[in-house]
Design an enzyme around this catalytic site. Sequence first.
Site, PDB file in Angstrom:
ATOM      1  N   LYS A  89       0.792  -1.077   0.083  1.00 54.49           N
ATOM      2  CA  LYS A  89       0.069  -0.152   0.071  1.00 54.49           C
ATOM      3  C   LYS A  89       0.861   1.138  -0.037  1.00 54.49           C
ATOM      4  O   LYS A  89       0.546   2.174  -0.693  1.00 54.49           O
ATOM      5  CB  LYS A  89      -1.035  -0.038   1.212  1.00 54.49           C
ATOM      6  CG  LYS A  89      -1.851  -1.200   1.386  1.00 54.49           C
ATOM      7  CD  LYS A  89      -2.738  -1.081   2.406  1.00 54.49           C
ATOM      8  CE  LYS A  89      -2.045  -1.115   3.804  1.00 54.49           C
ATOM      9  NZ  LYS A  89      -1.420  -2.233   4.058  1.00 54.49           N
ATOM     10  N   ARG A 116     -10.011   0.614   8.464  1.00 56.64           N
ATOM     11  CA  ARG A 116      -9.265  -0.698   8.824  1.00 56.64           C
ATOM     12  C   ARG A 116     -10.381  -1.453   9.832  1.00 56.64           C
ATOM     13  O   ARG A 116      -9.895  -2.714  10.010  1.00 56.64           O
ATOM     14  CB  ARG A 116      -7.964  -0.681   9.778  1.00 56.64           C
ATOM     15  CG  ARG A 116      -6.790  -1.015   9.086  1.00 56.64           C
ATOM     16  CD  ARG A 116      -5.684  -0.704  10.123  1.00 56.64           C
ATOM     17  NE  ARG A 116      -4.476  -1.441   9.949  1.00 56.64           N
ATOM     18  CZ  ARG A 116      -3.508  -0.825   9.328  1.00 56.64           C
ATOM     19  NH1 ARG A 116      -3.378   0.459   8.656  1.00 56.64           N
ATOM     20  NH2 ARG A 116      -2.352  -1.509   9.158  1.00 56.64           N
ATOM     21  N   ARG A 157      11.901  -5.604   4.859  1.00 56.60           N
ATOM     22  CA  ARG A 157      11.693  -4.257   4.583  1.00 56.60           C
ATOM     23  C   ARG A 157      12.588  -3.361   5.247  1.00 56.60           C
ATOM     24  O   ARG A 157      13.024  -3.705   6.527  1.00 56.60           O
ATOM     25  CB  ARG A 157      10.251  -3.845   5.176  1.00 56.60           C
ATOM     26  CG  ARG A 157       9.970  -2.560   5.094  1.00 56.60           C
ATOM     27  CD  ARG A 157       8.537  -1.965   5.045  1.00 56.60           C
ATOM     28  NE  ARG A 157       7.963  -2.503   6.243  1.00 56.60           N
ATOM     29  CZ  ARG A 157       6.484  -2.269   6.304  1.00 56.60           C
ATOM     30  NH1 ARG A 157       5.859  -1.774   5.383  1.00 56.60           N
ATOM     31  NH2 ARG A 157       6.020  -2.674   7.662  1.00 56.60           N
ATOM     32  N   ARG A 211      11.582  -1.384  11.146  1.00 62.05           N
ATOM     33  CA  ARG A 211      10.362  -0.829  12.011  1.00 62.05           C
ATOM     34  C   ARG A 211      10.249  -1.810  13.242  1.00 62.05           C
ATOM     35  O   ARG A 211      10.249  -3.248  13.141  1.00 62.05           O
ATOM     36  CB  ARG A 211       8.999  -0.992  11.136  1.00 62.05           C
ATOM     37  CG  ARG A 211       8.659   0.373  10.515  1.00 62.05           C
ATOM     38  CD  ARG A 211       7.505   0.474   9.535  1.00 62.05           C
ATOM     39  NE  ARG A 211       6.390  -0.128   9.908  1.00 62.05           N
ATOM     40  CZ  ARG A 211       5.291  -0.324   9.161  1.00 62.05           C
ATOM     41  NH1 ARG A 211       5.150   0.475   8.295  1.00 62.05           N
ATOM     42  NH2 ARG A 211       3.935  -0.680   9.684  1.00 62.05           N
ATOM     43  N   ARG A 263      -0.074  -9.099  13.293  1.00 60.81           N
ATOM     44  CA  ARG A 263      -0.809  -7.853  12.513  1.00 60.81           C
ATOM     45  C   ARG A 263      -1.380  -8.644  11.402  1.00 60.81           C
ATOM     46  O   ARG A 263      -2.471  -8.252  11.179  1.00 60.81           O
ATOM     47  CB  ARG A 263       0.507  -7.206  11.734  1.00 60.81           C
ATOM     48  CG  ARG A 263       0.903  -6.151  12.697  1.00 60.81           C
ATOM     49  CD  ARG A 263       2.256  -5.375  12.279  1.00 60.81           C
ATOM     50  NE  ARG A 263       2.110  -4.760  11.064  1.00 60.81           N
ATOM     51  CZ  ARG A 263       3.016  -4.501  10.085  1.00 60.81           C
ATOM     52  NH1 ARG A 263       4.326  -5.006  10.591  1.00 60.81           N
ATOM     53  NH2 ARG A 263       3.019  -3.736   9.404  1.00 60.81           N
TER      54      ARG A 263
HETATM   55  P1  AP5 Z   1       4.834  -1.617   1.839  1.00 60.16           P
HETATM   56  O1  AP5 Z   1       4.655  -0.740   0.726  1.00 60.16           O
HETATM   57  O2  AP5 Z   1       5.687  -0.952   3.015  1.00 60.16           O
HETATM   58  O3  AP5 Z   1       3.579  -2.172   2.267  1.00 60.16           O
HETATM   59  P2  AP5 Z   1       2.365  -1.848   3.033  1.00 60.16           P
HETATM   60  O4  AP5 Z   1       1.044  -2.534   2.752  1.00 60.16           O
HETATM   61  O5  AP5 Z   1       2.423  -0.339   3.177  1.00 60.16           O
HETATM   62  O6  AP5 Z   1       2.632  -2.411   4.464  1.00 60.16           O
HETATM   63  P3  AP5 Z   1       2.814  -1.577   6.081  1.00 60.16           P
HETATM   64  O7  AP5 Z   1       3.491  -2.639   7.048  1.00 60.16           O
HETATM   65  O8  AP5 Z   1       3.196  -0.273   6.037  1.00 60.16           O
HETATM   66  O9  AP5 Z   1       1.160  -1.963   6.348  1.00 60.16           O
HETATM   67  P4  AP5 Z   1       0.379  -1.808   7.581  1.00 60.16           P
HETATM   68  O10 AP5 Z   1      -0.979  -1.777   6.986  1.00 60.16           O
HETATM   69  O11 AP5 Z   1       0.502  -3.164   8.534  1.00 60.16           O
HETATM   70  O12 AP5 Z   1       0.962  -1.060   8.542  1.00 60.16           O
HETATM   71  P5  AP5 Z   1       0.743   0.665   8.699  1.00 60.16           P
HETATM   72  O13 AP5 Z   1       2.065   1.451   8.795  1.00 60.16           O
HETATM   73  O14 AP5 Z   1      -0.321   1.252   7.956  1.00 60.16           O
HETATM   74  O15 AP5 Z   1       5.874  -2.849   1.296  1.00 60.16           O
HETATM   75  C1  AP5 Z   1       6.230  -4.058   2.103  1.00 60.16           C
HETATM   76  C2  AP5 Z   1       7.692  -4.334   1.745  1.00 60.16           C
HETATM   77  O16 AP5 Z   1       7.383  -5.057   0.380  1.00 60.16           O
HETATM   78  C3  AP5 Z   1       8.666  -3.415   1.343  1.00 60.16           C
HETATM   79  O17 AP5 Z   1      10.030  -3.741   1.834  1.00 60.16           O
HETATM   80  C4  AP5 Z   1       8.625  -3.139  -0.020  1.00 60.16           C
HETATM   81  O18 AP5 Z   1       9.655  -2.627  -0.712  1.00 60.16           O
HETATM   82  C5  AP5 Z   1       8.260  -4.580  -0.611  1.00 60.16           C
HETATM   83  N1  AP5 Z   1       7.219  -4.544  -1.757  1.00 60.16           N
HETATM   84  C6  AP5 Z   1       6.315  -3.766  -2.073  1.00 60.16           C
HETATM   85  N2  AP5 Z   1       5.627  -4.123  -3.057  1.00 60.16           N
HETATM   86  C7  AP5 Z   1       6.051  -5.117  -3.567  1.00 60.16           C
HETATM   87  C8  AP5 Z   1       6.065  -5.961  -4.747  1.00 60.16           C
HETATM   88  N3  AP5 Z   1       5.271  -5.812  -5.652  1.00 60.16           N
HETATM   89  N4  AP5 Z   1       7.087  -6.934  -4.923  1.00 60.16           N
HETATM   90  C9  AP5 Z   1       8.100  -7.287  -4.000  1.00 60.16           C
HETATM   91  N5  AP5 Z   1       8.142  -6.439  -2.984  1.00 60.16           N
HETATM   92  C10 AP5 Z   1       7.431  -5.359  -2.492  1.00 60.16           C
HETATM   93  O19 AP5 Z   1       0.075   0.645  10.404  1.00 60.16           O
HETATM   94  C11 AP5 Z   1       1.168   0.234  11.167  1.00 60.16           C
HETATM   95  C12 AP5 Z   1       0.495   0.361  12.644  1.00 60.16           C
HETATM   96  O20 AP5 Z   1      -0.271   1.648  13.016  1.00 60.16           O
HETATM   97  C13 AP5 Z   1      -0.886  -0.597  12.791  1.00 60.16           C
HETATM   98  O21 AP5 Z   1      -0.368  -1.953  12.932  1.00 60.16           O
HETATM   99  C14 AP5 Z   1      -1.777  -0.105  13.941  1.00 60.16           C
HETATM  100  O22 AP5 Z   1      -1.232  -0.388  15.231  1.00 60.16           O
HETATM  101  C15 AP5 Z   1      -1.713   1.446  13.538  1.00 60.16           C
HETATM  102  N6  AP5 Z   1      -2.658   1.954  12.624  1.00 60.16           N
HETATM  103  C16 AP5 Z   1      -2.660   2.403  11.407  1.00 60.16           C
HETATM  104  N7  AP5 Z   1      -3.919   2.593  10.734  1.00 60.16           N
HETATM  105  C17 AP5 Z   1      -4.799   2.286  11.709  1.00 60.16           C
HETATM  106  C18 AP5 Z   1      -5.997   2.727  11.547  1.00 60.16           C
HETATM  107  N8  AP5 Z   1      -6.825   3.084  10.376  1.00 60.16           N
HETATM  108  N9  AP5 Z   1      -6.802   2.235  12.662  1.00 60.16           N
HETATM  109  C19 AP5 Z   1      -6.103   1.463  13.658  1.00 60.16           C
HETATM  110  N10 AP5 Z   1      -4.766   1.365  13.983  1.00 60.16           N
HETATM  111  C20 AP5 Z   1      -4.074   1.732  12.680  1.00 60.16           C
END
Ligand code: AP5
Length: 226
Positions: A16, A91, A130, A163, A174
């Site tokens: 994402k 979410r 990552r 991270r 997660r």
């Molecule tokens: P990346 O692009 O970083 O993936 P992502 O989907 O953004 O992953 P996140 O871990 O950031 O998502 P998340 O939803 O768990 O965490 P968030 O930060 O939102 O890609 C991942 C890896 O793969 C990278 O190394 C990249 O280079 C590689 N990659 C990407 N595309 C690729 C491809 N096509 N092929 C190969 N490799 C690839 O949330 C963190 C925390 O915040 C949550 O756990 C929660 O505690 C809190 N939080 C956030 N939003 C909310 C909400 N709305 N409500 C409640 N709590 C929340």
Amino acid sequence: MPELNLVLLGPPGSGKGTQGERLNEDLRLPYYATGDILRAAVRDQTELGRTAKGFMDSGDLVPDEVIVGVIAERIDSSEALDGFILDGFPRTTPQAEALDAKLEELGRSVGAVLLIDVDDGEVIRRLGGRRTCAEGGHVFHVDFNPPERDGVCDIDGSELIVRDDDKPEVIRKRLDTYHDKTEPLIDYYDQRSVLRRIQGDAPPDEVAEEIRRTLATMRLEQDEAV
Ligand code: AP5
């Protein structure tokens, strides 16, 4: 061009953030990633950050009432009048309902939800490798998208870190949280005919291309409907 209110949905590590950055450049719309917003709040030790840290470190979601206000304020701002890209929000079903209610109040609605689909094994491979830029949050992968210099962000030269929530036991938690709390949103948005499935297990450029094609088709369909 009509306004575009876009949601990126998908498991942790589905790409994402990777695709969100590209969309942000392509579409020139404000990009609101709740994970980035919360991590910045933790870094700055704000009240929001102090509330969120424990939930984030253990792989749980922060409470709905904490995050809903953060997003409502942004989509109600003048910069978001032509649309926005949401990454990581909503979410949970209550968050999706709160988003709909806020948009309805503004006479608007969610235009498209892009579900970036990848399986659990791929998530574990991706998050295990990552590396995230400490300053700007730019994202790399040791194998799939390595930086030019080990440990250094190509974009702003900052240090690349692992991270806190990318530890193996937290990744598992997660994923469980995603299946339990977030996956029901696939049906929620499918029933509202705004869900578009994107195959997320292709290389990033191919995923980006599929997203471009999907958005172009959607615009054509909207034009024909007018
Ligand atoms: P990346 O692009 O970083 O993936 P992502 O989907 O953004 O992953 P996140 O871990 O950031 O998502 P998340 O939803 O768990 O965490 P968030 O930060 O939102 O890609 C991942 C890896 O793969 C990278 O190394 C990249 O280079 C590689 N990659 C990407 N595309 C690729 C491809 N096509 N092929 C190969 N490799 C690839 O949330 C963190 C925390 O915040 C949550 O756990 C929660 O505690 C809190 N939080 C956030 N939003 C909310 C909400 N709305 N409500 C409640 N709590 C929340």
